[in-house]
Design an enzyme around this catalytic site. Structure first.
Site, short mmCIF file in Angstrom:
data_model
loop_
_atom_site.label_atom_id
_atom_site.label_comp_id
_atom_site.label_asym_id
_atom_site.label_seq_id
_atom_site.Cartn_x
_atom_site.Cartn_y
_atom_site.Cartn_z
N LYS A 192 -12.51 2.47 5.07
CA LYS A 192 -12.04 1.21 4.64
C LYS A 192 -11.82 0.09 5.94
O LYS A 192 -10.71 0.23 6.27
CB LYS A 192 -11.05 0.88 3.76
CG LYS A 192 -11.07 -0.56 2.92
CD LYS A 192 -9.74 -1.12 2.67
CE LYS A 192 -8.92 -1.75 3.54
NZ LYS A 192 -9.51 -3.06 4.06
N GLU A 204 -1.30 5.31 13.00
CA GLU A 204 -1.43 4.57 14.35
C GLU A 204 -0.84 3.35 14.08
O GLU A 204 -1.33 2.50 13.73
CB GLU A 204 -2.61 4.62 14.80
CG GLU A 204 -3.04 6.18 15.03
CD GLU A 204 -2.60 6.82 16.36
OE1 GLU A 204 -1.94 6.24 17.16
OE2 GLU A 204 -2.54 8.14 16.27
N CYS A 213 -2.65 -2.86 20.35
CA CYS A 213 -1.28 -2.12 19.78
C CYS A 213 -0.51 -1.66 21.24
O CYS A 213 0.74 -1.88 21.16
CB CYS A 213 -1.57 -1.05 19.07
SG CYS A 213 -2.87 0.16 20.06
N GLU A 230 6.42 -7.42 17.41
CA GLU A 230 4.93 -7.46 17.89
C GLU A 230 4.57 -8.92 17.65
O GLU A 230 4.41 -9.11 16.33
CB GLU A 230 4.48 -6.44 17.27
CG GLU A 230 3.39 -5.91 17.89
CD GLU A 230 2.29 -4.83 17.14
OE1 GLU A 230 2.49 -4.76 16.00
OE2 GLU A 230 1.70 -4.05 17.74
#
Ligand SMILES: NC(=O)c1ccc[n+]([C@@H]2O[C@H](COP(=O)([O-])OP(=O)(O)OC[C@H]3O[C@@H](n4cnc5c(N)ncnc54)[C@H](O)[C@@H]3O)[C@@H](O)[C@H]2O)c1
Ligand SMILES: C[N+](C)(C)CC=O
Length: 489
Positions: free
Chosen positions: A174, A249, A283, A384
């Site tokens: 997906k 992750e 990331c 973040e």
């Protein structure tokens, strides 16, 4: 390119008939209309993958044959590299140069796992029992659910697809609902290579329905997710229903540590690349710059001076160095972080706003932004922003640099800049991160593992360890001289 879902070897619309417009973040133009699947479509894909794993011809395909098929995928990615890269740039806004580099990396990943697919013949174990044989074999886990983010759509999918297929699993992928195009295109490549129906399925739709179904469904044996912590936590909870194997992750807030003895110009150059590459939507972006106090002012001045000249624009324009961010929502979230930084007392020395250039008004652009006077107790340092926002902290000693760098819930990646190799070694050993770069920033390749400590994730991708994530270990023991034991006589 077909703008349909790929389920059980067929190109299908959503059962509900619903669709979703996919837009170019550079100018908000609609570039495709794709099905908007829901839980029913996800169940169809899972059923197809289950059947292909349990009953289909895929189980009879030998490891060398799987290797050959994956080599063919790698070759086709090279053949269609330009087309794939253009599609990625159209959908993500990243520069074409970045997308072309992604495609090289994707081909390399398929080639690497093609090479590994037939290399693990198991292990003979020295049995302590006379007249017996004992061996360990690795087998595929079964049906693997794979959920990917929007920042590196095909690259992140390839890190999951290549090892899963090399190990003999079937998959339901997906992609992010906003960047599905290259994942649909690679499904055509799998079809062209001749993967049997149901081995690779691509289902589209929101994380809250399609993603959640994949995470919950008991016919899925493993879930591999790349994305943010909020979704990661929901997926982990959903996966507990049948104790799926899980690989996450997640995000990072990655320190880039510059000691006074570093090669100054190189460290400045890489500090820019660390945070502003792909508009900071990486990331492992070096969004926290830690500079030794004796060079702080000069270093910051040089970084700001160069960052001022970063050229924003259309990813297809060769002069563009930084594209837009992915969406209006993401842009708003970055702007909110910038306001938070200002309120927390960090000093804004560059950017912080949308560019004035009339040509950029339709796109989701934000200027390269730099804050100084930052501390680890600020949200802008801890959380973040996933945008082109750099925070600068200072340190005096090596111990302080390590303490500040580790003062985060994350542990994905970080870098150390120094010409003292003993110090580089000492610091890298103390950093609690899945990747430490010394005098560099950003390199990753299939041969080396990727993943995070702490809240940056669980498990590893790439390398031979990334293949092992997609296997179960079986011990096969044989009594070579079976006779009654007489235990109950
Ligand atoms: N560690 C890494 O290698 C790595 C790589 C790329 C991105 N990321 C992280 O990804 C994040 C940005 O990507 P994003 O905004 O697409 O992340 P996201 O978590 O919002 O979405 C990622 C994927 O998960 C799906 N999803 C969302 N909620 C879900 C749920 N409840 N159940 C199942 N699926 C769900 C989404 O539809 C999408 O496909 C950042 O935090 C970034 O650091 C990490
Ligand atoms: C893993 N990587 C660096 C390719 C993309 C992270 O967002």
């Amino acid at each position: 390119m077909r703008k349909m879902m790929y389920i059980d070897g067929k190109w299908v619309s959503a059962r509900s008939g619903e669709t979703k417009e996919i837009i170019n973040p550079y100018n908000q133009e609609v570039i495709a209309v794709v099905p908007r699947g829901d839980r029913e479509d996800a169940r169809d894909a899972i059923r197809a993958a289950r059947k292909a794993f349990d009953e289909g011809e895929w189980r009879k395909v030998t490891a060398p044959e799987r290797a050959d098929m994956l080599f063919q995928v790698a070759e086709k990615i090279r053949k269609y590299k330009q087309e794939l890269a253009e599609l990625e740039t159209l959908n993500t806004g990243k520069t074409l140069t970045e997308s072309l580099a992604d495609m090289d990396g994707i081909a390399a990943v398929f080639q690497y796992y093609a090479g590994l697919a037939d290399k693990d013949g198991g292990m003979i174990i020295e049995s302590p029992i006379p007249n017996s044989s004992s061996r360990m074999v690795r087998e595929p886990v079964g049906v693997c659910g794979q959920i990917t983010p929007w920042n590196y759509p095909l690259l992140q999918a390839s890190w999951k697809l290549a090892p899963a297929l090399a190990a003999g699993n079937t998959v339901v992928v997906k992609p992010s609902e906003i960047t599905p195009l290259t994942t649909l295109r690679i499904a055509e490549i799998f079809e062209e290579v001749g993967f049997p129906p149901g081995v690779v399925n691509v289902v589209l739709g929101p994380g809250s329905t399609v993603g959640q179904e994949i995470a919950e469904n008991h016919d899925v044996d493993l879930i591999s997710f790349t994305g943010g912590g909020v979704a990661g936590r929901q997926i982990m909870q959903a996966a507990a229903g049948n104790f799926k194997k899980i690989s996450l992750e997640l995000g990072g807030k990655n320190p880039n540590i510059v000691f006074a003895d570093a090669d100054f110009d190189t460290a400045v150059d890489y500090a820019l690349n660390a945070v502003f590459f792909h508009a900071g939507q990486v990331c492992s972006a070096g969004a926290r710059l830690l500079v030794q106090s004796s060079i702080h002012d000069r270093f910051v001045e040089a970084v700001v001076e160069q960052a001022k000249h970063i050229r924003l624009g259309n990813g297809f324009d060769e002069k563009t160095q930084m594209g837009p961010v992915i969406s209006a929502e993401h842009l708003a979230s970055i702007e909110k972080y910038i306001q938070t930084g200002i309120q927390e007392g960090a000093k804004l020395v560059l950017g912080g706003k949308r560019p004035a250039d009339p040509e950029l008004q339709k796109g989701f652009f934000i200027e390269p932004t730099i804050f100084i006077n930052c501390h680890t107790n600020m949200r802008i340092v801890q959380e973040e922003s996933f945008g082109p926002v750099l925070t600068v902290e200072t340190f005096d000693t090596e111990e302080e640099a390590v303490r500040l760098a580790n003062d985060t819930i994350y542990g994905l990646a970080g870098a150390v800049w120094t010409q003292d190799m003993n110090r580089a070694e000492r610091v890298s050993r103390q950093l609690r991160m899945g990747t430490v770069w010394i005098n560099d920033y950003h390199p990753y390749f299939p041969q080396a593992p990727w993943g995070g400590y702490k809240q940056s994730g669980i498990g590893r991708e790439l390398c031979h360890v990334g293949l092992e994530e997609y296997t179960e270990i079986k011990h096969v023991y044989m009594n070579l001289d079976p006779k009654p034991m007489g235990w109950f006589q």
